[in-house]
Design a protein around this motif. Sequence first.
Motif, PDB file in Angstrom:
ATOM      1  N   GLU A   1      -9.893   2.908  -2.197  1.00  0.00           N
ATOM      2  CA  GLU A   1     -10.775   3.564  -3.173  1.00  0.00           C
ATOM      3  C   GLU A   1     -11.195   4.946  -2.706  1.00  0.00           C
ATOM      4  O   GLU A   1     -11.268   5.890  -3.503  1.00  0.00           O
TER       5      GLU A   1
ATOM      6  N   THR B   1     -16.404   2.109   1.101  1.00  0.00           N
ATOM      7  CA  THR B   1     -15.884   1.543   2.348  1.00  0.00           C
ATOM      8  C   THR B   1     -14.456   1.024   2.262  1.00  0.00           C
ATOM      9  O   THR B   1     -13.876   0.697   3.298  1.00  0.00           O
ATOM     10  N   ASP B   2     -13.900   0.948   1.069  1.00  0.00           N
ATOM     11  CA  ASP B   2     -12.517   0.520   0.929  1.00  0.00           C
ATOM     12  C   ASP B   2     -11.614   1.746   1.030  1.00  0.00           C
ATOM     13  O   ASP B   2     -11.727   2.674   0.223  1.00  0.00           O
TER      14      ASP B   2
ATOM     15  N   ARG C   1     -18.237  -1.032  -2.102  1.00  0.00           N
ATOM     16  CA  ARG C   1     -16.782  -1.168  -1.987  1.00  0.00           C
ATOM     17  C   ARG C   1     -16.099   0.192  -2.147  1.00  0.00           C
ATOM     18  O   ARG C   1     -15.170   0.527  -1.402  1.00  0.00           O
TER      19      ARG C   1
END
Length: 287
Positions: free
Chosen positions: A27, A23-24, A20
């Motif tokens: 973030e 890939t977010d 996450r």
Amino acid sequence: MTEPLTLGVRLAAPVEAVWRALTDPAELRVWLTEHAEVELPSRYEFWGRHTPEGDAPHQRLRHADPYTLRFGWLLDGVETTSELCLTAQGPDATLLTLSQSHFDFAEAMDGSSIRGVLQTWWSLSIANLAAHLEGRPLLPRTDFTSADLRGELTIAAPIDRVWTSLTDSGQASAWFGYPIGIEPWVGGRYAMGGFDSGYTAKVIDLEPGRKMSVDWGPVGVTTWELAESGGKTRLTFVQSGFDEGNPPYAAWSGSVAGLSELRRFHEMADWQPIWVAEEIHTGAPGT
């Protein structure tokens, strides 16, 4: 001649949390870059002042599946290849392996191509990923639009302990993960790889317990300065005296990345380095 670059790091978080963070876009904007846009499996882009040649996104996603990302990254007119792979190591630990093509150590030394920053830029970025996942403050990110190379870090340890770890060869070698020979007096040697390494800088200023400056030649002078801060230690670090038309971004990024382990060395009772020893050393001024 380009050299294959592989970095390995143990992260104290479940593989899903690390994926996450990778890939977010929200973030990514915290620990990696100013700007990020991600739409898997077709788009993975990041840019901004903390990214080499970050005037615009220069990445082209080639492959994405849990838990692997591979993308082309155009740098100095050459499309390089970056790959990040995650492997779960129990419920709360993840091994991240990064591979990066088109890294040339000579370009890191002479600053002739922005690709020379790839090793230490990735090292600093991954150190900040680890800090993000551990809930620690981030290290200063390299600003590729500025020649003002300075930063600050607070370490939860007394100033005398931090000073010893910066000036004692054994302790510095331990937290940096690479042999360092230090003669802590004015005129003394500061040798990456140890005193027989062939690359030796010179201590040019030293105030015991407070300040040390090391002259690395063309990449400039590194200065560490310590101050007490409520029972903790505030470490200020500056790179100066270099050609401002060609700032030593590779050396600076490696030096800052190393300070991540200095902080963890003091703040964790059961400290172990995040780096997989066989695959990584973070670099430093002049290395």
